[in-house]
Design an enzyme around this catalytic site. Sequence first.
Site, PDB file in Angstrom:
ATOM      1  N   SER A 196       0.841  -1.202   0.000  1.00  0.00           N
ATOM      2  CA  SER A 196       0.000   0.000   0.000  1.00  0.00           C
ATOM      3  C   SER A 196       0.876   1.252   0.000  1.00  0.00           C
ATOM      4  O   SER A 196       0.584   2.233  -0.698  1.00  0.00           O
ATOM      5  CB  SER A 196      -0.887   0.030   1.247  1.00  0.00           C
ATOM      6  N   SER A 212     -13.787   2.213   2.034  1.00  0.00           N
ATOM      7  CA  SER A 212     -12.715   1.823   1.116  1.00  0.00           C
ATOM      8  C   SER A 212     -11.626   2.881   1.072  1.00  0.00           C
ATOM      9  O   SER A 212     -11.869   4.034   0.707  1.00  0.00           O
ATOM     10  CB  SER A 212     -13.286   1.614  -0.297  1.00  0.00           C
ATOM     11  N   ASP A 244      -7.613  -7.172   4.313  1.00  0.00           N
ATOM     12  CA  ASP A 244      -6.860  -8.071   3.428  1.00  0.00           C
ATOM     13  C   ASP A 244      -6.446  -9.371   4.109  1.00  0.00           C
ATOM     14  O   ASP A 244      -5.823 -10.235   3.477  1.00  0.00           O
ATOM     15  CB  ASP A 244      -5.591  -7.360   2.923  1.00  0.00           C
ATOM     16  N   ARG A 286     -13.871 -13.458  -2.002  1.00  0.00           N
ATOM     17  CA  ARG A 286     -13.151 -14.204  -0.952  1.00  0.00           C
ATOM     18  C   ARG A 286     -14.083 -14.938   0.003  1.00  0.00           C
ATOM     19  O   ARG A 286     -13.655 -15.901   0.651  1.00  0.00           O
ATOM     20  CB  ARG A 286     -12.208 -13.267  -0.179  1.00  0.00           C
ATOM     21  N   ARG A 294      -3.639 -14.162  -2.152  1.00  0.00           N
ATOM     22  CA  ARG A 294      -3.792 -14.434  -0.719  1.00  0.00           C
ATOM     23  C   ARG A 294      -4.483 -15.776  -0.471  1.00  0.00           C
ATOM     24  O   ARG A 294      -4.195 -16.450   0.520  1.00  0.00           O
ATOM     25  CB  ARG A 294      -4.536 -13.282  -0.032  1.00  0.00           C
TER      26      ARG A 294
END
Length: 421
Positions: A23, A174, A309, A340, A381
């Site tokens: 990031s 977000s 995340d 996810r 991930r």
Amino acid sequence: MELTLPIAAHPLSGDVTVPGDKSLAHRAALFAALAEGESVVSNYPDSGVTRAMRGALASLGVPSSLEQGVLRVVGNGYRPFPNVGATAYCGNSATTFRLLAGVVAGTGSCATLDGSAGLRKRPMDRIVDPLRQMGAVIQATPGVAADGRNVSCAPLTFGAGHLHAVDYTLPVASAQVLSCLQLADLGVSGESHFTVPGPVRDHTVRMLAAMGGKPPLKPLHAVLPGDISSAAFLFAAAAIVPGSRITVTGIGVNPTRTGILDILAQMGAQVSYANERMEMGEPVADVTLSAAPLAGITIAGDLVVRTIDEFPALAAVAAFAEGDTVVREARELRYKESDRIAAIVTQLRTLGADAEEYPDGFRIRGGTLKGGTAHANGDHRLAMSMALCGLRAPVTVEGAEILNESFPSFVPTLQALGAGR
Ligand code: S3P
């Protein structure tokens, strides 16, 4: 590539580092491109997603060099990008896409932003709508989101618009959207107000402050801390191998990112911080995790945002904890590199685990996973999450090469901690 981690016969132990924070790396390259003069950023990670940002900037006319972890960028200033009408390809990186969109709109650049097939499926109306409200001229591509909604998608083509200040409430918590709007707002006279429904990561504000706050931006001279989102997989590994004790040195511990450490501590692991310091306005520490018996917990609310995340890493831990781990109010997980919620539940079930999907989360019952072959679903991930299950059960992960998008040294780092001994 198939990846099979050997079942751990001994505790994991030792001190390791992880690559620089993604990031922060995205922001460092982008903000350096907007500065006046040359920026120099050390411990800059080289992975699929960071190459995406550097490649996109180069296409727009701001190249960078990366040698031995040192990124150098000569800034173009906060003005239209030199390559008028260029297409910038953002690969799989939604952070690259959304942050760059704010800059392209704010600087009045004429450019097209595009990305991989996976990125083209991700919702972009969340940036297109507010940028249009600010006056941006954007041609979007119609698409369908994971939940069947009609949404604006990549590619997006920007015409030279003149932006004005707005008051805007983000419908989702977000950081990518907030950062996009904050970057567009740098070119606006007047004051915008953005309201966010949750504690999203605040790296944009911290890094811009270190560069003077607004244009003309001073060049950046910084050393990036290690990526807590990569370290999360090592902490998860240590949490599930009994008797382990590991330290990851020099990682970013911005409170908007440490949800996973709070969760692992709530589940029973011992977590401690040492050598706490500030670098470039960001808190950094050496973090130690010692394994202890784990119990499932329920996670919802702000903790979800601070862990956004890390749910794949958590899923592996939940699979070996006592009882149920429940995640709610986490619908955003459906819009990541994969859906996810669906992917975690499907893959854990493939491995024999008792897992259940909710519209806004999932439940995993610990101690039920048997083993088998899981698939990474094109999600870096998920690849690492399923691989970690292999420390306690016979698991092979197909499509595991995708982990090079974010943590190419994942396997050697686990080996350095003793996995496979
Ligand atoms: C990021 C914000 C998060 C996160 C992503 C990186 C950032 O996305 O999932 O990996 O650097 O701003 P959202 O802001 O869409 O939640």
